[in-house]
Design an enzyme around this catalytic site. Structure first.
Site, short mmCIF file in Angstrom:
data_model
loop_
_atom_site.label_atom_id
_atom_site.label_comp_id
_atom_site.label_asym_id
_atom_site.label_seq_id
_atom_site.Cartn_x
_atom_site.Cartn_y
_atom_site.Cartn_z
N THR A 189 0.86 -1.19 0.00
CA THR A 189 0.00 0.00 0.00
C THR A 189 0.89 1.23 0.00
OG1 THR A 189 -1.62 -1.23 1.31
CG2 THR A 189 -1.93 1.14 1.13
N LYS A 228 4.16 -8.92 3.49
CA LYS A 228 2.77 -8.48 3.60
C LYS A 228 1.91 -9.39 2.72
CE LYS A 228 0.46 -4.08 4.34
NZ LYS A 228 0.57 -2.61 4.20
N GLU A 280 4.22 -4.95 16.78
CA GLU A 280 3.86 -3.84 15.90
C GLU A 280 2.53 -3.27 16.35
OE1 GLU A 280 3.78 -5.75 12.10
OE2 GLU A 280 2.00 -6.95 12.58
#
Length: 265
Positions: free
Chosen positions: A28, A140, A173
């Site tokens: 992204t 990802k 995270e």
């Protein structure tokens, strides 16, 4: 707007392995004035993800051209690029999957990031913990059910982001961001060898800190270390970096690192 293999459409074959198994990876990116920030880094991330997932035959030149075409003429926005293994195979077998699918989409920029750069973000500890999986750690991939659950839980709080641990109780995270903290002049970020996403902005910040005379140490620690932090930051390719003013009951006033990093983002 959505493009699938270069054509404007919003329908994906039910047989595509992204639908069947979450078999693919994505990135992204932020778009500013018709250009994709750090495009080369995003393409490299996709290539790494494809290699780790053993996806072959991606037309990388076509994907790059499609990304640039999707961003052209746009203002502030978000571009998402997805690679799937495509259709084929029987059951889990990838035999016969010879044509990966390329998906590119564009959406408006999340306006709340502008506000959070001024006010700072508050993090709440998520009850959802990330599983340990060294094989997939860092990339990802399309299997984001843990993040879906984390986000669903987060939306029941008044916090801006979630602080996420793994099943061993170590810091990893946030729901959609990486984490940094400073104690005196030492900077730390969680080690991501067993879970989590090694974000593009995380990599850039580590490199930038080295250039500015800081050594950023990747560590496997429990969240209690944040009680001693002087400053906490979160980052991703869209934010791209936000100051944190509170994690659970701990509060932070310093913006030393944020003021150092943000002009370069």
């Amino acid at each position: 707007m959505v493009w699938i293999n270069g054509e404007v459409q919003d329908r994906l074959a039910v047989s595509d392995r992204a639908v069947q198994f979450g078999d693919g990876c994505f990135t992204t990116a932020r778009v500013r004035d018709g250009e994709v920030d750090w495009l080369a880094d995003h393409l490299q991330r996709l290539q790494l993800g494809a290699r780790r997932l053993l996806i072959e035959g991606v037309d990388w030149l076509a994907l790059e051209a499609e990304i640039k075409a999707a961003a052209a003429g746009q203002g502030d926005g978000v571009l998402k690029a997805v690679i799937t293994r495509g259709s084929g195979g029987r059951g889990y077998s990838a035999a016969g999957c010879s044509t990966p699918t390329r998906i590119v989409s564009f959406a408006p920029y999340p306006s709340h990031y502008h506000r959070l750069r001024e006010s700072g973000a508050r993090l709440a500890l998520s009850p959802v913990r990330l599983g340990l999986n060294p094989l997939l750690a860092g990339i990802k991939h399309l299997n984001r059910l843990e993040q879906v659950l984390i986000r669903t839980q987060l939306e029941q709080t008044g916090a801006d982001e979630a602080l996420v641990l793994d099943t061993a109780g170590k810091l990893v995270e946030c729901c959609a961001a990486n984490l940094f903290w400073r104690i005196d002049q030492q900077v730390f970020t969680p080690l991501l060898t067993h879970s989590g996403v090694d974000g593009i902005m995380r990599q850039r910040i580590i490199s930038l800190l080295e250039q500015k005379g800081y050594h950023c140490q990747e560590v496997s620690v429990e969240m209690s270390v944040l009680s001693r932090a002087d400053e906490v930051l979160i980052c991703n390719a869209l934010m791209p970096v936000l100051p944190v003013y509170q994690v659970e009951e701990w509060r932070y006033a310093s913006r030393q690192l944020f003021d150092l990093i943000s002009p370069h983002c």
